[in-house]
Design a protein around this motif. Structure first.
Motif, mmCIF file in Angstrom:
data_model
loop_
_atom_site.group_PDB
_atom_site.id
_atom_site.type_symbol
_atom_site.label_atom_id
_atom_site.label_comp_id
_atom_site.label_asym_id
_atom_site.label_seq_id
_atom_site.Cartn_x
_atom_site.Cartn_y
_atom_site.Cartn_z
ATOM 1 N N ALA A 1 -2.541 1.132 -7.109
ATOM 2 C CA ALA A 1 -3.148 -0.192 -7.283
ATOM 3 C C ALA A 1 -2.794 -1.106 -6.117
ATOM 4 N N ASP A 2 -3.815 -1.640 -5.475
ATOM 5 C CA ASP A 2 -3.626 -2.547 -4.346
ATOM 6 C C ASP A 2 -3.588 -3.981 -4.869
ATOM 7 N N ARG A 3 -2.437 -4.369 -5.425
ATOM 8 C CA ARG A 3 -2.274 -5.703 -5.990
ATOM 9 C C ARG A 3 -1.005 -6.309 -5.409
ATOM 10 N N HIS A 4 -1.178 -7.220 -4.470
ATOM 11 C CA HIS A 4 -0.045 -7.816 -3.773
ATOM 12 C C HIS A 4 0.676 -8.831 -4.650
ATOM 13 N N HIS B 1 0.829 -1.206 0.000
ATOM 14 C CA HIS B 1 0.000 0.000 0.000
ATOM 15 C C HIS B 1 0.866 1.261 0.000
ATOM 16 N N ALA B 2 1.925 1.238 0.816
ATOM 17 C CA ALA B 2 2.804 2.405 0.873
ATOM 18 C C ALA B 2 3.466 2.655 -0.478
ATOM 19 N N TRP B 3 3.990 1.597 -1.079
ATOM 20 C CA TRP B 3 4.649 1.693 -2.386
ATOM 21 C C TRP B 3 3.674 2.191 -3.454
ATOM 22 N N ALA B 4 2.525 1.544 -3.540
ATOM 23 C CA ALA B 4 1.538 1.940 -4.542
ATOM 24 C C ALA B 4 0.942 3.312 -4.250
ATOM 25 N N GLY B 5 0.923 3.680 -2.966
ATOM 26 C CA GLY B 5 0.382 4.977 -2.585
ATOM 27 C C GLY B 5 1.340 6.124 -2.799
ATOM 28 N N GLY B 6 2.569 5.822 -3.204
ATOM 29 C CA GLY B 6 3.530 6.875 -3.507
ATOM 30 C C GLY B 6 4.422 7.272 -2.344
ATOM 31 N N LEU B 7 4.449 6.469 -1.273
ATOM 32 C CA LEU B 7 5.315 6.774 -0.146
ATOM 33 C C LEU B 7 6.705 6.186 -0.382
ATOM 34 N N GLU B 8 7.714 6.888 0.070
ATOM 35 C CA GLU B 8 9.096 6.425 -0.056
ATOM 36 C C GLU B 8 9.380 5.401 1.042
ATOM 37 N N LEU B 9 9.604 4.139 0.641
ATOM 38 C CA LEU B 9 9.772 3.096 1.643
ATOM 39 C C LEU B 9 11.027 3.298 2.490
ATOM 40 N N GLY B 10 12.025 3.949 1.924
ATOM 41 C CA GLY B 10 13.255 4.154 2.670
ATOM 42 C C GLY B 10 13.084 5.006 3.914
ATOM 43 N N SER B 11 12.065 5.851 3.914
ATOM 44 C CA SER B 11 11.851 6.741 5.063
ATOM 45 C C SER B 11 10.478 6.576 5.699
ATOM 46 N N LEU C 1 2.163 -3.360 13.723
ATOM 47 C CA LEU C 1 2.145 -4.525 12.842
ATOM 48 C C LEU C 1 2.588 -4.089 11.451
ATOM 49 N N VAL C 2 3.309 -4.976 10.757
ATOM 50 C CA VAL C 2 3.685 -4.738 9.364
ATOM 51 C C VAL C 2 3.006 -5.779 8.497
ATOM 52 N N HIS C 3 2.301 -5.324 7.475
ATOM 53 C CA HIS C 3 1.826 -6.201 6.404
ATOM 54 C C HIS C 3 2.898 -6.172 5.329
ATOM 55 N N LEU C 4 3.646 -7.251 5.231
ATOM 56 C CA LEU C 4 4.763 -7.277 4.292
ATOM 57 C C LEU C 4 4.317 -7.911 2.986
ATOM 58 N N ASN C 5 4.173 -7.076 1.979
ATOM 59 C CA ASN C 5 3.722 -7.512 0.662
ATOM 60 C C ASN C 5 4.551 -6.827 -0.409
ATOM 61 N N ASP C 6 4.918 -7.574 -1.440
ATOM 62 C CA ASP C 6 5.480 -6.960 -2.639
ATOM 63 C C ASP C 6 4.310 -6.407 -3.445
ATOM 64 N N SER C 7 4.598 -5.657 -4.492
ATOM 65 C CA SER C 7 3.549 -5.028 -5.293
ATOM 66 C C SER C 7 3.688 -5.420 -6.759
ATOM 67 N N ARG C 8 2.582 -5.815 -7.361
ATOM 68 C CA ARG C 8 2.611 -6.141 -8.786
ATOM 69 C C ARG C 8 2.773 -4.899 -9.654
ATOM 70 N N ASP C 9 2.420 -3.733 -9.103
ATOM 71 C CA ASP C 9 2.402 -2.499 -9.896
ATOM 72 C C ASP C 9 3.481 -1.535 -9.432
ATOM 73 N N THR C 10 3.656 -0.489 -10.199
ATOM 74 C CA THR C 10 4.747 0.451 -9.979
ATOM 75 C C THR C 10 4.459 1.392 -8.823
ATOM 76 N N ALA C 11 5.508 2.041 -8.352
ATOM 77 C CA ALA C 11 5.381 3.006 -7.254
ATOM 78 C C ALA C 11 4.427 4.128 -7.651
ATOM 79 N N GLY C 12 3.532 4.475 -6.744
ATOM 80 C CA GLY C 12 2.588 5.556 -6.985
ATOM 81 C C GLY C 12 1.417 5.196 -7.865
ATOM 82 N N SER C 13 1.285 3.918 -8.235
ATOM 83 C CA SER C 13 0.217 3.495 -9.149
ATOM 84 C C SER C 13 -1.170 3.579 -8.523
#
Length: 265
Positions: A216-219, A178-188, A202-214
C-alpha cells in the motif's frame, strides 16, 4: 559526513516561496496534472525562465516528479507510446526550469507478460529519450508485476538499460514508504540498491501508514506511521543523497517533519 540537503514536495505555483517557508534548499513538484496525458505546464509567474532565475537566485534546487500514469515498461502500445512522449515532454520542461532531476516511477507489465520484455522496453525508452536532466527511476510500493518494487526487478531494469545510450544520465530515487510497503528490508536497502545501480541520487523520505510488505502506497508523517524511526534515519545517513519529504500536509506539517529528522541526524 555532512548532513544531506533537505526539502519537500510542494505546489508548483510558488516553489521558491514554499522553500523559504520551510527553510529548505530543495523542493519537488509536478508540472501539470500527475494523472493526465496533456503535458507539462509551468504555472510560475513569468514561466520557465523566471522560475529558473528565481531558483538560482535563491539557491534552491528544483526536482520535477513526472506524472504517475507514465508506464514505459508496459507491452500495451496505447500506454507505452504516449508514456514515452509524455516523459520526453516533462524532460524538456524540467531542463527549461533548470531542475536537478526528473523522477519517474518504474511502471509495470501485466500478469501474463514476460518481465524481460518490460526490462527491454525500459532500455528502448532510455534510448528514445533525449536526456538533458538526470532521469531518476523510483522504486514503487505495490504490484507483483511492477518493474521496481522488488530488488530483482530493479536489477532487471538496470541490466537492460546499462548498454543504452544515455544510461549514465539515469539514476535512482529511493522512496522509504515504497520500500517498506514493497517488502524491502530498510536496514539493508541502501547497500543492496547501490550494489545494483551504483547510485542513489535522491531519497523520498516518507513514513508508511501500513505494515511492511502491505503493498500500500500510503504515506504518513515521520514518526506517525509503522516504519521504525531509526530505520528512516539510517536510510538518510547511508544514502548520502538529497532528501525530499512527500508527507501529508502543508508548511506546518513539513516543518514538524523536518524538525523530527534534524533532531535525529
Amino acid at each position: 559526513m555532512n548532513a544531506p540537503a533537505l526539502g519537500a514536495h510542494v505546489d508548483q505555483s510558488d516553489p521558491i516561496g514554499a522553500a523559504a517557508a520551510r527553510k529548505v534548499p530543495v523542493v519537488q513538484f509536478f508540472l501539470g496534472d500527475p494523472q493526465g496525458y496533456q503535458g507539462p505546464e509551468v504555472r510560475y509567474p513569468g514561466g520557465a525562465a523566471a522560475l529558473r532565475e528565481a531558483a538560482e537566485r535563491a539557491g534552491v534546487d528544483l526536482y520535477v516528479h513526472a506524472p504517475y500514469i507514465i508506464n514505459v515498461a508496459t507491452l500495451n502500445n496505447r500506454i507505452r507510446i504516449p508514456s514515452r512522449k509524455l516523459l520526453q515532454q516533462h524532460m524538456d520542461a524540467a531542463t527549461e526550469i533548470g531542475a536537478k532531476g526528473l523522477i519517474v516511477h518504474g511502471g509495470h507489465v501485466n500478469a501474463k507478460d514476460d518481465p524481460g520484455t518490460g526490462f527491454d522496453n525500459w532500455r528502448k525508452a532510455v534510448e528514445a529519450t533525449t536526456i538533458t536532466t538526470p532521469l531518476l527511476i523510483e522504486n514503487t510500493a505495490g504490484g507483483d508485476h511492477a518493474m521496481t518494487r522488488h530488488l530483482e526487478r530493479i536489477a532487471g531494469v538496470w541490466d537492460a538499460i546499462r548498454s543504452a545510450e544515455g544510461a549514465d544520465q539515469v539514476g535512482f530515487c529511493l522512496d522509504t514508504c515504497h520500500a517498506w510497503a514493497g517488502g524491502l528490508e530498510l536496514g539493508s536497502v541502501v547497500e543492496r540498491v547501490l550494489a545494483i545501480t551504483g547510485r542513489i541520487d535522491l531519497v523520498h523520505l516518507n513514513d508508511s501508514r501500513d505494515t511492511a510488505g502491505s503493498g500500500a502506497d500510503r504515506h504518513a508523517n515521520l514518526g506517525d506511521g509503522t516504519v521504525p524511526a531509526q530505520e528512516l534515519v539510517d536510510v538518510v545517513r547511508a544514502a548520502g543523497a538529497p532528501v525530499v519529504l512527500e508527507t501529508p500536509g502543508g508548511t506546518n506539517e513539513h516543518l514538524a517533519d523536518l524538525g523530527w529528522l534534524r533532531s535525529r541526524l
